[in-house]
Design a protein around this motif. Sequence first.
Motif, PDB file in Angstrom:
ATOM      1  N   LEU A 192      41.725 -17.227  27.188  1.00  0.00           N
ATOM      2  CA  LEU A 192      42.682 -17.565  26.130  1.00  0.00           C
ATOM      3  C   LEU A 192      43.720 -16.468  25.959  1.00  0.00           C
ATOM      4  O   LEU A 192      44.908 -16.764  25.712  1.00  0.00           O
ATOM      5  N   LYS A 193      43.323 -15.222  26.122  1.00  0.00           N
ATOM      6  CA  LYS A 193      44.289 -14.116  26.039  1.00  0.00           C
ATOM      7  C   LYS A 193      45.304 -14.222  27.170  1.00  0.00           C
ATOM      8  O   LYS A 193      46.504 -14.003  26.965  1.00  0.00           O
ATOM      9  N   LYS A 194      44.821 -14.545  28.351  1.00  0.00           N
ATOM     10  CA  LYS A 194      45.736 -14.704  29.489  1.00  0.00           C
ATOM     11  C   LYS A 194      46.714 -15.843  29.224  1.00  0.00           C
ATOM     12  O   LYS A 194      47.916 -15.723  29.466  1.00  0.00           O
ATOM     13  N   GLN A 195      46.192 -16.961  28.720  1.00  0.00           N
ATOM     14  CA  GLN A 195      47.064 -18.104  28.408  1.00  0.00           C
ATOM     15  C   GLN A 195      48.074 -17.726  27.335  1.00  0.00           C
ATOM     16  O   GLN A 195      49.251 -18.090  27.419  1.00  0.00           O
ATOM     17  N   LEU A 196      47.624 -16.990  26.334  1.00  0.00           N
ATOM     18  CA  LEU A 196      48.517 -16.568  25.263  1.00  0.00           C
ATOM     19  C   LEU A 196      49.596 -15.637  25.812  1.00  0.00           C
ATOM     20  O   LEU A 196      50.766 -15.758  25.458  1.00  0.00           O
ATOM     21  N   GLY A 197      49.198 -14.717  26.729  1.00  0.00           N
ATOM     22  CA  GLY A 197      50.174 -13.800  27.344  1.00  0.00           C
ATOM     23  C   GLY A 197      51.206 -14.567  28.145  1.00  0.00           C
ATOM     24  O   GLY A 197      52.404 -14.256  28.099  1.00  0.00           O
ATOM     25  N   ARG A 198      50.791 -15.586  28.851  1.00  0.00           N
ATOM     26  CA  ARG A 198      51.730 -16.396  29.640  1.00  0.00           C
ATOM     27  C   ARG A 198      52.681 -17.153  28.728  1.00  0.00           C
ATOM     28  O   ARG A 198      53.873 -17.259  28.999  1.00  0.00           O
ATOM     29  N   LYS A 199      52.136 -17.676  27.619  1.00  0.00           N
ATOM     30  CA  LYS A 199      52.999 -18.423  26.697  1.00  0.00           C
ATOM     31  C   LYS A 199      54.000 -17.497  26.031  1.00  0.00           C
ATOM     32  O   LYS A 199      55.146 -17.877  25.802  1.00  0.00           O
ATOM     33  N   GLU A 200      53.569 -16.247  25.738  1.00  0.00           N
ATOM     34  CA  GLU A 200      54.511 -15.297  25.130  1.00  0.00           C
ATOM     35  C   GLU A 200      55.617 -14.968  26.111  1.00  0.00           C
ATOM     36  O   GLU A 200      56.783 -14.878  25.734  1.00  0.00           O
ATOM     37  N   ILE A 201      55.226 -14.774  27.377  1.00  0.00           N
ATOM     38  CA  ILE A 201      56.235 -14.456  28.394  1.00  0.00           C
ATOM     39  C   ILE A 201      57.189 -15.657  28.546  1.00  0.00           C
ATOM     40  O   ILE A 201      58.411 -15.502  28.617  1.00  0.00           O
ATOM     41  N   GLY A 202      56.616 -16.856  28.549  1.00  0.00           N
ATOM     42  CA  GLY A 202      57.453 -18.067  28.667  1.00  0.00           C
ATOM     43  C   GLY A 202      58.374 -18.182  27.445  1.00  0.00           C
ATOM     44  O   GLY A 202      59.536 -18.558  27.570  1.00  0.00           O
ATOM     45  N   LEU A 203      57.898 -17.860  26.279  1.00  0.00           N
ATOM     46  CA  LEU A 203      58.695 -17.941  25.060  1.00  0.00           C
ATOM     47  C   LEU A 203      59.795 -16.885  25.089  1.00  0.00           C
ATOM     48  O   LEU A 203      60.934 -17.143  24.687  1.00  0.00           O
ATOM     49  N   LEU A 204      59.469 -15.694  25.566  1.00  0.00           N
ATOM     50  CA  LEU A 204      60.473 -14.623  25.653  1.00  0.00           C
ATOM     51  C   LEU A 204      61.562 -14.974  26.663  1.00  0.00           C
ATOM     52  O   LEU A 204      62.732 -14.629  26.462  1.00  0.00           O
ATOM     53  N   LYS A 205      61.175 -15.615  27.728  1.00  0.00           N
ATOM     54  CA  LYS A 205      62.165 -15.994  28.737  1.00  0.00           C
ATOM     55  C   LYS A 205      63.129 -17.008  28.148  1.00  0.00           C
ATOM     56  O   LYS A 205      64.314 -17.011  28.493  1.00  0.00           O
ATOM     57  N   ARG A 206      62.677 -17.852  27.296  1.00  0.00           N
ATOM     58  CA  ARG A 206      63.533 -18.857  26.690  1.00  0.00           C
ATOM     59  C   ARG A 206      64.542 -18.208  25.750  1.00  0.00           C
ATOM     60  O   ARG A 206      65.626 -18.746  25.544  1.00  0.00           O
ATOM     61  N   LEU A 207      64.162 -17.119  25.186  1.00  0.00           N
ATOM     62  CA  LEU A 207      65.086 -16.471  24.239  1.00  0.00           C
ATOM     63  C   LEU A 207      66.099 -15.745  24.997  1.00  0.00           C
ATOM     64  O   LEU A 207      67.120 -15.625  25.215  1.00  0.00           O
TER      65      LEU A 207
END
Length: 142
Positions: free
Chosen positions: A127-142
């Motif tokens: 879940l931490k890995k998934q959360l890290g990927r989602k944060e990276i994906g969210l940051l890329k969108r910004l």
Amino acid sequence: MIMKYDKMVEITQAESQRKMEIARKAIEDMLSNMERVTVAGLVRKTGLSRGFFYKNPLIREELDNAIRNQGACYNPRQVIIDKAMNNTLMILKSEIRKVKAQNEELQLKNQELLEQNECLIKEVENLKKQLGRKEIGLLKRL
């Protein structure tokens, strides 16, 4: 006249044998019940006279042997204490068996919980890995 005398001797001998059997049985009973063998105790138990136990050589020998076998250190209080200690020992052994069984159950449960804990740790890491990927994906969108 001789027949009457012989008959009287026979009856006397039979009575003597009966008394000896009663005395022997009483001595054996006292020994098996861990009672102190004494002439006074035997008189009480059998109803025979003190003189019988002192004058009859066979019974006197058995009485002396019984007293000698009991030993000088015979202590009736110690017998009572030993019985109480045996009872306590049996109770404690029973409790030890129960505690050992409970310990085995707890060890099995502990092993199961350790396995569950390992699975949950892996799940948290995923879940931490998934959360890290989602944060990276969210940051890329910004």
